[in-house]
Design a protein around this motif. Structure first.
Motif, PDB file in Angstrom:
ATOM      1  N   ARG A 261       0.840  -1.191   0.000  1.00 24.23           N
ATOM      2  CA  ARG A 261       0.000   0.000   0.000  1.00 24.23           C
ATOM      3  C   ARG A 261       0.880   1.248   0.000  1.00 24.23           C
ATOM      4  NH1 ARG A 261      -2.588   3.564   3.704  1.00 24.23           N
ATOM      5  NH2 ARG A 261      -4.800   3.948   3.240  1.00 24.23           N
ATOM      6  N   ALA A 262       0.559   2.196  -0.857  1.00 18.12           N
ATOM      7  CA  ALA A 262       1.316   3.443  -0.922  1.00 18.12           C
ATOM      8  C   ALA A 262       1.014   4.303   0.304  1.00 18.12           C
ATOM      9  CB  ALA A 262       0.967   4.194  -2.198  1.00 18.12           C
ATOM     10  N   ALA A 263       1.794   5.356   0.471  1.00 18.13           N
ATOM     11  CA  ALA A 263       1.585   6.267   1.591  1.00 18.13           C
ATOM     12  C   ALA A 263       0.358   7.141   1.335  1.00 18.13           C
ATOM     13  CB  ALA A 263       2.813   7.144   1.788  1.00 18.13           C
ATOM     14  N   SER A 264      -0.401   7.389   2.380  1.00 17.64           N
ATOM     15  CA  SER A 264      -1.577   8.253   2.267  1.00 17.64           C
ATOM     16  C   SER A 264      -1.378   9.582   2.986  1.00 17.64           C
ATOM     17  CB  SER A 264      -2.807   7.548   2.858  1.00 17.64           C
ATOM     18  OG  SER A 264      -2.609   7.250   4.229  1.00 17.64           O
ATOM     19  N   THR A 265      -0.197   9.816   3.511  1.00 15.02           N
ATOM     20  CA  THR A 265       0.029  11.004   4.324  1.00 15.02           C
ATOM     21  C   THR A 265       0.556  12.178   3.497  1.00 15.02           C
ATOM     22  OG1 THR A 265       2.231  10.170   4.889  1.00 15.02           O
ATOM     23  CG2 THR A 265       0.450   9.742   6.456  1.00 15.02           C
ATOM     24  N   CYS A 266       0.227  13.369   3.968  1.00 14.33           N
ATOM     25  CA  CYS A 266       0.815  14.619   3.501  1.00 14.33           C
ATOM     26  C   CYS A 266       1.457  15.298   4.702  1.00 14.33           C
ATOM     27  CB  CYS A 266      -0.230  15.560   2.915  1.00 14.33           C
ATOM     28  SG  CYS A 266      -1.007  14.972   1.396  1.00 14.33           S
ATOM     29  N   GLY A 267       2.553  15.995   4.456  1.00 17.36           N
ATOM     30  CA  GLY A 267       3.201  16.758   5.515  1.00 17.36           C
ATOM     31  C   GLY A 267       3.431  18.185   5.084  1.00 17.36           C
TER      32      GLY A 267
END
Length: 504
Positions: A261-267
């Motif tokens: 699963r790819a990353a779903s986060t933003c920073g």
């Protein structure tokens, strides 16, 4: 694989040259003779085109050497400088000057680069030079200056230990994310770490905390990053936003058929804070290999990509076809809006750029070593399509400004004027003027992309539905390097079409 909007409203596009013939012949019986090509020594087909937005037509261009996974930036005079590539193209500088006739084409300077630049990053500088950073096994940088006699401004490449420190065992930290900051230094992000770098003194000024989580964000993990708009109407606080990516072992696992699963986060990170910390939030879905573009109304579009796997040949699954619109000014729970889906998956080697009229042009997708149109799960896609953000809906036509006259040259700290019409004018406080520097987009990173919100906006009514506006050019070359920008008037969140101006 690569796209750049030029000041004549034409888009230069190109792919690689070492996969064999394309379906587009070069004109006038021209052929490319390349004894070093790994696939075809004599090739009479085109691997680059110039697309005319207004007429929806294109003409072939000729590249001599391999442009696979190269980089680019536009000089202040509007000329695209394109650097590096693969094999016999990895030390080459190519230029393309915009023109409206049929004679302009790529000009190539063999061995103009000091080091091999494959998967490197370019950034235009305030003095008109271009800094070229990194690449496969290249932990250094060099400069290109358009006025130097030998095309290169550096006498030798300059070591950048930060790139060596942030490499990994698979593909290093390719296409590092780089942005010019308003103080003249560079923000550089590689995998999970980031720094402020003084390229004039070759020293790191500051290192930030690693982004939360362990997911790398650079190729092949391929997240995407933007510098949020710089607003001259208040103290400028540069802020970075990065979204998506893939886990550290996703590349190796995908080669074994296991797609994580790819990353779903933003920073988001405020560069000038005394104690900067990454503020994290979640996208509605995971994403790798997406493109992030600044829209003229302050929104950010996140488009293309996949929800599992990583960048590379055949290494991603589950395309994400729904674009996201991100409003950085809303409450955290309401910032993301999910748009209608495209019918076409856009995976590895797809691109997206902002167009003059506010649409987003999307093209490509070739997750294969060669062109494969059948017998594969995700066939090669040679089509273009445009995405129209919500502000282009006809329901907003009454509020949409239309620029009818503007000064073609804008100077730093100097007032300039423009006239625009709008059917239903609300109030002066909801009008702003923005400059957008169009990006060179490849591999999920839009190099050189930036937006500046201008100060000193004064408006007066001069006729029925017609208004005159005065604004002040950017304060410094560090805030906005010289060159050709798209100028937008935004009225209550609804932008005009962009007009080209030259900032000097």
């Amino acid at each position: 694989m690569h796209m750049q909007l030029l000041k004549n409203n034409k888009v230069v596009m190109f792919d690689r040259t070492d996969f064999g013939r394309s379906n587009l012949s070069l004109p006038d019986g021209r052929c490319r003779y390349d004894p070093n090509d790994t696939e075809l020594k004599i090739d009479c087909t085109a691997h680059s085109v110039l697309y005319d937005i207004g007429t929806n037509t294109f003409r072939p261009l000729m590249v001599q050497t391999d442009t696979w996974c190269s980089s680019g930036a536009v000089l202040p005079n509007g000329t695209l400088v394109q650097t590096g590539g693969y094999n016999d193209g990895d030390h080459v500088i190519r230029t393309l000057a915009p023109c409206n006739g049929f004679n302009c084409d790529w000009v190539e300077f063999p061995q103009a680069l000091l080091e091999r630049r494959w998967y490197a990053t370019n950034q235009i500088l305030p003095d008109g030079r271009i800094i070229i950073i990194g690449g496969r096994a290249q932990f250094n940088y060099e400069f290109y200056h358009p006025n130097s006699q030998d095309s290169s401004f550096s006498q030798k490449a300059v070591r950048l230990n930060f790139l060596r420190e942030t490499r990994d065992s698979d593909e290093n930290n390719l296409y590092p994310f780089v942005h010019l900051l308003p103080d003249g230094n560079l923000f550089i992000f590689a995998n999970t770490r980031s720094i402020v770098f003084d390229y004039k003194q070759n020293r790191m000024i500051r290192e930030f905390p690693a982004i939360n989580g362990s997911e790398p964000r650079n190729y092949p993990s391929s997240g995407s990053l933007v510098l949020l708009p710089l607003d001259e109407n208040r103290p400028i606080e540069p802020e970075i936003m990065i979204c998506g990516g893939a886990s550290r072992n996703a590349f190796q696992l995908a080669k074994k058929g296991k797609f994580q699963r790819a990353a779903s986060t933003c920073g988001r990170l405020k560069i000038m804070d005394k104690n900067p910390v990454w503020k994290m939030e979640n996208m509605p879905m995971p994403r790798v290999m997406s493109d992030m573009l600044l829209l003229p109304n302050d929104d950010i579009i996140i488009i293309n990509g996949a929800s599992s796997g990583t960048a590379g040949w055949e290494l991603a699954r589950n395309p994400v076809t729904r674009p996201l619109i991100y409003n950085p000014h809303l409450d955290e729970m309401r910032r993301f809006s999910v748009m209608p889906a495209s019918a076409r998956p856009r995976l590895y080697h797809s691109t997206a750029i902002l167009l003059t009229d506010g649409r987003v042009l999307v093209g490509g997708s070739n997750p294969h070593i060669y062109y494969n149109f059948s017998g594969v799960e995700y066939p090669t896609d040679l089509s273009l399509e445009s995405f129209s953000p919500p502000y282009l809906s006809p329901v907003y036509d009454h509020y949409r400004p239309r620029i009818i006259e503007v000064d073609e040259v804008v100077s730093y700290l100097q007032s300039f004027s423009l006239n625009f019409t709008v059917q239903r004018f609300l109030k002066m406080s909801v009008v702003s003027v923005r400059l957008i520097l169009p990006s060179f987009t490849t591999h999920s990173f839009s190099m050189n992309q930036r937006m500046v919100v201008l100060k000193g906006v004064q408006i007066s009514r001069v006729a029925n539905n017609t208004y005159q506006l005065f604004a002040v050019g950017p304060s410094t070359r560090e805030i906005a390097p010289p060159g050709y920008y798209l100028l937008f008037v935004v009225h209550s969140g609804i932008p005009s079409s962009g007009m080209w101006i030259k900032l000097q």
